[in-house]
Scaffold this active site. Structure first.
Site, PDB file in Angstrom:
ATOM      1  CB  SER A  79      -0.925  -0.286   1.543  1.00 23.90           C
ATOM      2  OG  SER A  79      -1.844   1.200   1.708  1.00 23.90           O
ATOM      3  CE1 TYR A  86      -4.293  -2.229   4.287  1.00 25.96           C
ATOM      4  CE2 TYR A  86      -3.447   0.036   4.346  1.00 25.96           C
ATOM      5  CZ  TYR A  86      -3.972  -1.239   3.744  1.00 25.96           C
ATOM      6  OH  TYR A  86      -3.750  -1.152   1.928  1.00 25.96           O
TER       7      TYR A  86
END
Ligand code: NAD
Length: 262
Positions: free
Chosen positions: A139, A152
């Site tokens: 990401s 995350y």
């Protein structure tokens, strides 16, 4: 190679994983769709095979070493080789260091970070034999933290470290390991998160969404002969989001009050 290469994609039942699996299958790979949701994966595989592509499903919880072992054995029994491992399955809980509880932390790190390690470990003998490639779906948040994405962001930063460490460990084996880092992608998982915040659609003004097909194109590049000198890298597919001020990048109006709550 006399036979078509074999690719394993985790979290392939929907979203980015399905886009990658479809791209690899269209590029003449035999693709194993690995997902904890066996029914959704079976439905997806059926659509691929109906299009004349080669796909099969193996149910897998990426956080389980035992399940990885069984999944890899099943695939090798049928297809005898593994050329590409795409660690895509992931969860994206929202939370701060204070609001994140221990169970959410454990689950996020188990799926997003331990899962790829277990997959690499299970596939390594076959990947060594094929001089294959590992592609981790990370990401933009691996290198550009954002408030409210605590567990995350930590998991994806860890996945970048894992990517580089694996690349160096395998440098003499001819096995490469890279990370593809998507920006914001319209997927069923992201839609659920939006809905949880009362949004039936994306925030007004959102732009530069990445598509699963664009992520698949990056994966295909890394898996192709032309990409095989790339190793230990992070390949952003995010329209430059990692360089830009998030608000200016994502929203038409920088002062848009409907800020990204994720
Ligand atoms: N959508 C985005 O905006 C975005 C942005 C950057 C990175 N990513 C990353 O891309 C990946 C895919 O995201 P998505 O939006 O397509 O997700 P999604 O939620 O739409 O799909 C995730 C898939 O993973 C499967 N899965 C979940 N836990 C699993 C487990 N323990 N074992 C096996 N399968 C499991 C789910 O069943 C589902 O099919 C994730 O790693 C995510 O962090 C997504």
């Amino acid at each position: 190679m006399s036979e078509a290469p074999v690719a394993l994609v985790t979290g392939a039942a929907q979203g980015i994983g399905l886009g990658i699996a479809t791209g690899l299958a269209r590029a003449h790979h035999r693709v194993a769709l690995l997902d904890i949701d066996a029914q959704a994966a079976a439905d997806a595989a059926e659509r691929l095979t109906a299009d004349g592509l080669v796909a099969r499903v193996v149910r897998l919880d990426v956080a389980s070493a035992l399940e990885w072992h069984a999944a890899v054995a099943t695939i090798l029994e049928q297809w005898q080789r593994i050329d590409v491992l795409v660690n895509n399955a992931g969860v994206s809980p929202r939370g701060t260091p204070e609001s994140t509880d221990e169970a959410v932390w454990d689950q996020t790190l188990a799926v997003n970070l331990k899962g790829p390690w277990l997959g690499i470990k299970a596939c390594l003998p076959a990947l060594r034999a094929s001089r294959g490639t590992i592609i981790n779906v990370g990401s933009t948040r691996a290198t550009r933290p954002r408030r409210g994405l605590f567990a995350y962001g930590v998991s994806k930063a860890g996945l970048l470290g894992l990517t580089q460490q694996v690349a160096i460990e395998l440098i003499d084996d001819g096995v490469t390991c890279n990370m593809v880092a998507p920006g914001w992608v319209d997927t069923p998982g992201e839609r659920l998160i939006q809905a949880r915040h009362g949004r039936s659609d994306w925030p007004q003004g959102v732009r530069n969404l990445t598509t699963p097909e664009e992520i698949a194109a990056a994966v295909l590049y890394l898996a192709s002969p032309g990409g095989r000198r790339v190793n230990g890298e992070i390949l952003y597919v995010d329209s430059g989001l990692h360089l830009a001020d998030d608000v200016a990048m994502i929203y038409g109006q920088p002062d848009d009050s409907r800020t990204y709550r994720g």
